[in-house]
Scaffold this motif. Structure first.
Motif, short mmCIF file in Angstrom:
data_model
loop_
_atom_site.label_atom_id
_atom_site.label_comp_id
_atom_site.label_asym_id
_atom_site.label_seq_id
_atom_site.Cartn_x
_atom_site.Cartn_y
_atom_site.Cartn_z
N LYS A 22 -37.35 19.60 8.59
CA LYS A 22 -37.74 20.70 9.48
C LYS A 22 -39.25 20.74 9.71
O LYS A 22 -39.70 21.31 10.69
CB LYS A 22 -37.27 22.03 8.90
N ARG A 23 -40.03 20.15 8.79
CA ARG A 23 -41.48 20.12 8.97
C ARG A 23 -41.90 19.07 9.99
O ARG A 23 -42.87 19.25 10.71
CB ARG A 23 -42.18 19.85 7.64
N GLY A 24 -41.18 17.96 10.06
CA GLY A 24 -41.50 16.89 10.99
C GLY A 24 -41.50 17.32 12.44
O GLY A 24 -42.46 17.03 13.17
N PRO A 25 -40.45 18.01 12.89
CA PRO A 25 -40.46 18.47 14.28
C PRO A 25 -41.60 19.43 14.62
O PRO A 25 -42.05 19.47 15.76
CB PRO A 25 -39.10 19.17 14.43
N VAL A 26 -42.07 20.18 13.63
CA VAL A 26 -43.20 21.08 13.88
C VAL A 26 -44.42 20.25 14.26
O VAL A 26 -45.11 20.55 15.26
CB VAL A 26 -43.51 21.95 12.63
N TRP A 41 -40.63 29.71 18.32
CA TRP A 41 -39.46 30.17 19.05
C TRP A 41 -38.41 29.07 19.18
O TRP A 41 -37.23 29.29 18.97
CB TRP A 41 -39.89 30.67 20.44
N GLN A 42 -38.87 27.86 19.48
CA GLN A 42 -37.95 26.74 19.70
C GLN A 42 -37.23 26.33 18.42
O GLN A 42 -36.04 26.05 18.43
CB GLN A 42 -38.70 25.55 20.29
N ARG A 47 -43.90 32.19 12.77
CA ARG A 47 -45.20 31.69 13.23
C ARG A 47 -46.17 31.38 12.08
O ARG A 47 -46.84 30.34 12.11
CB ARG A 47 -45.84 32.67 14.21
N PRO A 48 -46.27 32.24 11.05
CA PRO A 48 -47.19 31.88 9.95
C PRO A 48 -46.79 30.58 9.26
O PRO A 48 -47.66 29.82 8.81
CB PRO A 48 -47.08 33.06 8.99
N THR A 49 -45.51 30.30 9.18
CA THR A 49 -45.04 29.06 8.56
C THR A 49 -45.44 27.87 9.42
O THR A 49 -45.93 26.85 8.90
CB THR A 49 -43.52 29.10 8.38
N VAL A 50 -45.25 27.99 10.73
CA VAL A 50 -45.63 26.92 11.65
C VAL A 50 -47.13 26.66 11.55
O VAL A 50 -47.58 25.52 11.44
CB VAL A 50 -45.23 27.27 13.10
N SER A 51 -47.90 27.73 11.56
CA SER A 51 -49.36 27.61 11.45
C SER A 51 -49.77 26.94 10.14
O SER A 51 -50.65 26.07 10.12
CB SER A 51 -49.99 28.99 11.56
N GLY A 52 -49.12 27.33 9.05
CA GLY A 52 -49.43 26.74 7.75
C GLY A 52 -49.11 25.26 7.69
O GLY A 52 -49.87 24.46 7.12
N ILE A 53 -48.00 24.87 8.29
CA ILE A 53 -47.60 23.45 8.31
C ILE A 53 -48.62 22.64 9.09
O ILE A 53 -49.06 21.57 8.66
CB ILE A 53 -46.19 23.30 8.91
N ILE A 54 -49.04 23.16 10.24
CA ILE A 54 -50.01 22.44 11.08
C ILE A 54 -51.36 22.36 10.38
O ILE A 54 -51.99 21.30 10.36
CB ILE A 54 -50.13 23.11 12.46
#
Length: 97
Positions: A22-26, A41-42, A47-54
């Motif tokens: 799940k982290r790869g697609p981010v 959303w997709q 959002r905080p998780t997505v931001s943290g991964i990036i």
């Protein structure tokens, strides 16, 4: 039937980690210049998780889970406070004191 408290507990998954799959697609979406909001959303990830991964990917070059870096320092400080009469050498040799 689920009660409101059960539903809240199910949504609060702070101790759960996102799998590598799940982290790869981010990162893939980020490289395609999608916004954090769009990625969130997709992929249905907060959002905080997505931001943290990036952020982690930009800083470390990886999305793999890293061990907590401060845990050893906290244990050493606790050991020193607990047994202030011991020398630094004896604490370094046997941190389980």
């Amino acid at each position: 039937m689920q009660t409101a408290s059960t539903n809240i507990c199910e949504r609060m998954g702070r101790s759960q980690e996102l799998s590598d799959s799940k982290r790869g697609p981010v990162i893939g979406c980020h490289l395609c210049n999608k916004s954090i909001h769009d990625i969130s959303w997709q992929l249905n990830i907060p959002r905080p998780t997505v931001s943290g991964i990036i952020t982690k990917w930009k800083q470390l070059g990886t999305t793999a889970t890293q061990p907590p870096s401060e845990q050893g320092q906290r244990m050493l400080k606790h050991t020193v406070r607990r047994s202030q009469q011991l020398s630094a050498e004896s604490i370094a040799k046997d941190p389980q004191i």
